[in-house]
Design a protein around this motif. Structure first.
Motif, PDB file in Angstrom:
ATOM      1  N   PHE A   1      -0.194 -10.475   6.524  1.00 11.81           N
ATOM      2  CA  PHE A   1       0.500  -9.408   5.800  1.00 11.81           C
ATOM      3  C   PHE A   1       1.782  -9.908   5.139  1.00 11.81           C
TER       4      PHE A   1
ATOM      5  N   TRP B   1       0.573 -11.521   2.143  1.00 14.19           N
ATOM      6  CA  TRP B   1       0.064 -10.426   1.317  1.00 14.19           C
ATOM      7  C   TRP B   1       1.194  -9.783   0.507  1.00 14.19           C
ATOM      8  N   GLU B   2       2.308  -9.517   1.183  1.00 14.10           N
ATOM      9  CA  GLU B   2       3.460  -8.939   0.497  1.00 14.10           C
ATOM     10  C   GLU B   2       4.145  -9.970  -0.394  1.00 14.10           C
TER      11      GLU B   2
ATOM     12  N   ASN C   1      -0.058  -1.336  -5.460  1.00 13.90           N
ATOM     13  CA  ASN C   1      -0.349  -2.213  -4.326  1.00 13.90           C
ATOM     14  C   ASN C   1       0.388  -1.789  -3.067  1.00 13.90           C
ATOM     15  N   ARG C   2       1.565  -1.208  -3.225  1.00 12.00           N
ATOM     16  CA  ARG C   2       2.256  -0.717  -2.022  1.00 12.00           C
ATOM     17  C   ARG C   2       1.544   0.509  -1.450  1.00 12.00           C
TER      18      ARG C   2
ATOM     19  N   ALA D   1      -1.666   0.904  -1.543  1.00 16.77           N
ATOM     20  CA  ALA D   1      -2.809   0.322  -0.828  1.00 16.77           C
ATOM     21  C   ALA D   1      -2.381  -0.308   0.488  1.00 16.77           C
ATOM     22  N   ASP D   2      -1.145  -0.822   0.542  1.00  9.93           N
ATOM     23  CA  ASP D   2      -0.688  -1.498   1.751  1.00  9.93           C
ATOM     24  C   ASP D   2      -0.551  -0.557   2.938  1.00  9.93           C
TER      25      ASP D   2
ATOM     26  N   MET E   1      -3.325  -1.350   5.163  1.00  9.78           N
ATOM     27  CA  MET E   1      -3.120  -2.523   6.015  1.00  9.78           C
ATOM     28  C   MET E   1      -2.227  -2.191   7.205  1.00  9.78           C
TER      29      MET E   1
ATOM     30  N   ALA F   1      -6.646  -1.523   1.697  1.00  5.86           N
ATOM     31  CA  ALA F   1      -5.727  -2.589   1.297  1.00  5.86           C
ATOM     32  C   ALA F   1      -6.391  -3.532   0.298  1.00  5.86           C
TER      33      ALA F   1
ATOM     34  N   LYS G   1      -5.304  -4.737  -3.764  1.00  3.09           N
ATOM     35  CA  LYS G   1      -5.025  -6.123  -4.146  1.00  3.09           C
ATOM     36  C   LYS G   1      -6.080  -6.671  -5.094  1.00  3.09           C
TER      37      LYS G   1
END
Length: 637
Positions: free
Chosen positions: A142, A145-146, A176-177, A179-180, A183, A224, A228
């Motif tokens: 992660f 990922w970030e 994307n945040r 979607a996070d 995660m 997630a 991405k």
């Protein structure tokens, strides 16, 4: 030797740090440091590859302990790397293609005053992406990922003095945040289920955990991955991300970052395999996205946005393969690898065209460039043949294997093989049409530009071939587009290489004979290419786009994905926010202000009796005494 795998992350990270901290003093040589850091990473990766090839297959999964990250009660997290065939495949792809793109960028960004900072961001991205694929736990993954999310934001918005570019960067970052969240929820579910978040503990615990919990974890990981990898319904950011310099599109949005979601699903194979419902949803998402991206690609006139739609569609193929479970995991990564070469090559080719056409991106103002940009034409053409799946080019070996696996889904029984197989077939035909449209509109047909103003209103351009620093990486990628797939398919070499991670899978016979599938695929591909030639190669292409059909207008607007997002997410969010603000002002603030006002009125009333006259105070004392007497008498009785 493997114990030094942490260098794969540290080398490009140090390169980024030097370039950012050295400031303008590094302007003269900083770009070469960036190239060297990426190249050194590739050399290290090649050494580790040779090391693993010298071991037995059963020994090729190695966990390298780097140190303790933190110890919080029952949660102990170490910093560790997992070096295995899957992670090394990504290391070599990211570092090799990344080095070529760094080299290309030396010339492409030559006249940019902030070229050093651009290379710092490229190195930062490479470091974050390698951390993502090498991490041995979901929490460390992660972090990478970030990191790629941050680097992507910085690179998409590199020319942020243009408001549209800054908006595109924010859009990519925010989607994307969102979607996070998936995660983060998956991490919480893992810890509550297994008491750990490292791969070894999660995969071991999955074997004894109920299917419902595994399905929840897998679906959150899929959320997630959708963000991405620009998969439906979180794909809206990818087209706008073309606002960044073209090397950014080649590195991040074709060869590496957008494939991170596919990596996540395949890496989490032990969880997804035990959650068949999550696998089915993954396959459906991939099938929808591959058609979605292909339809959008048919109507775009911007060369980079057409390639972006193609990327979305091709990753849909990969996600479909991953959703097929063990029979598709290896083929998803195989297509990811070949796609990294031919799509990066075509993006660099698009940058070369822009370089020669004064940064114009509209294919309607191109045409006939094959005569003046021969190297770009040939290298782009090899990538075009690869993505079409023409034998023996790379895409034929990888995409056709996904189509065959789709026809063998669910063990070759039920509705799934027919639906997924036919969707994959139709997608191949549409891909052939829109990619041929791009190729013919750009390099063939009538020239829709002039070299001097002749009063026609056509743009004045002086197209020319790009310098060697740009064409050499394109040639190398074109060679990979032509030969890589066939080389990796010899004796099933690539599938065998991944077996320590994806497991050995027995062959599943598809519902249609393999030769029939191959013939149908090839006929559809040739049909799509011929149709594109008739419309855009042999016919006159108008410089101004015609109005088009309802579907064409919808495809130009990305099938109204932004409109849908605006009405389903943004507007309700605004209304909710405004309602909360109203409640805060009228209810919360109103309550406090009302209480304060009441106290103020009470104070005003009390103030009036505090007038300073003795007779008033004596009267009040007498009245108070009278009340006290009455109370005593009532209580006494």
């Amino acid at each position: 030797m493997i114990d030094s795998a942490w260098l794969l992350v540290v080398v490009p990270l140090v390169g980024a740090g030097i370039l950012l901290l050295a400031g303008r003093r590094a302007d003269a040589w900083g770009h070469w440091l960036g190239v060297l850091a990426s190249a050194a990473t590739f050399v290290l990766g090649a050494v580790y590859l040779l090391t693993l090839l010298g071991w037995d297959a059963a020994d090729r999964v190695v966990d390298v302990h780097v140190g303790r990250w933190f110890d919080a009660g029952s949660l102990v997290v170490d910093v560790g790397l997992r070096v295995d065939p899957l992670s090394l495949t990504f290391v070599l792809l990211v570092s090799f293609v990344g080095t070529l793109i760094h080299l290309y960028s030396v010339a492409y960004m030559e006249h940019d005053a902030d070229r050093r900072r651009f290379f710092a961001y490229l190195n930062l991205f490479v470091a974050a992406m390698l951390l993502l694929v090498l991490a041995d736990s979901y929490l460390l993954l992660f972090v990478g990922w970030e990191g790629v999310g941050l680097a992507s934001y910085l690179l998409i918005g590199f020319w942020n003095h243009v408001p549209a570019n800054a908006t595109a960067a924010k859009k990519a970052f925010i989607v994307n945040r969102v979607a996070d969240v998936g995660m983060i929820v998956a991490l919480m579910l893992m810890f509550s289920s297994f008491g750990a978040v490292d791969f070894a503990s999660v995969f071991a615990g999955a074997e004894t955990t109920d299917t419902g919990r595994l399905t929840a974890i897998a679906l959150m990981l899929l959320v997630a991955a959708c963000g991405k990898s620009a998969q439906f319904p979180l794909q809206s950011w990818l087209g706008d991300a073309m606002a960044g310099p073209t090397p950014v599109s080649a590195l991040i949005h074709a060869a590496t970052m957008v494939t991170a979601g596919v990596y996540l699903v395949v890496r989490s194979g032990p969880v997804f395999t035990l959650a068949p419902d999550a696998l089915l949803v993954t396959a459906v998402v991939g099938a929808v996205t591959l058609v979605f991206g292909a339809v959008v690609g048919c109507a775009k006139d911007d060369i980079k946005k057409t390639l972006a739609a193609s990327t979305m569609s091709q990753i849909g193929y990969m996600m479909l393969a991953a959703g097929l479970g063990p029979i598709g995991y290896a083929f998803a990564i195989f297509h990811l690898l070949t796609h990294g070469f031919f799509k990066a090559g075509m993006f660099l080719g698009a940058g070369s065209v822009m370089h020669g056409m004064s940064d114009d991106v509209s294919m309607r103002r191109f045409g006939g460039l094959s005569a003046v940009m021969k190297v770009t034409w040939v290298t782009f053409g090899l990538g075009w043949l690869a993505i079409l799946g023409i034998p023996p080019f790379s895409g034929f070996w990888s995409k056709d294997k996904i189509i065959e696996s789709a026809f063998a889904a669910d063990g070759g029984h039920g509705w799934q093989p027919w639906v997924f197989g036919l969707v994959a077939l139709v997608g191949a035909g549409i891909t052939a049409f829109y990619m041929s449209r791009l190729f013919f509109m750009t390099f063939h047909g009538q020239r829709r530009w002039v070299e001097s103003d002749d009063g026609s209103g056509l743009p004045v351009r002086h197209p020319h071939e790009s310098p060697a620093l740009m064409t050499v990486p394109m040639v190398v990628l074109a060679v990979g587009s032509a030969a890589l797939g066939g080389l990796l398919m010899v004796g099933g070499a690539f599938a065998s290489w991944l077996e320590p991670v994806t497991g050995h899978v027995e062959h599943h016979e598809p519902v249609l004979p393999v030769p029939v599938i191959m013939v149908l695929t090839l006929l559809l591909v040739l049909g799509g290419a011929v149709l594109a030639w008739r419309q855009y190669g042999a016919s006159t292409v108008p410089v101004e786009p015609p109005v088009g059909s309802v579907l064409t207008r919808a495809a130009r607007a990305d099938l109204y994905q932004d409109v849908v997002n605006e009405n389903l997410v943004m507007r309700p969010g605004q209304y909710l926010t405004r309602s909360l603000v109203y409640a805060d002002k009228k209810v919360v603030d109103g309550g406090f202000m009302g209480a304060a006002g009441a106290l103020g009125l009470l104070g005003e009333a009390v103030k009036k009796v505090q007038n300073g006259y003795v007779r008033s105070y004596a009267a009040m004392m007498l009245a108070g005494f009278g009340v006290l007497v009455v109370v005593v008498l009532l209580v006494w009785n």
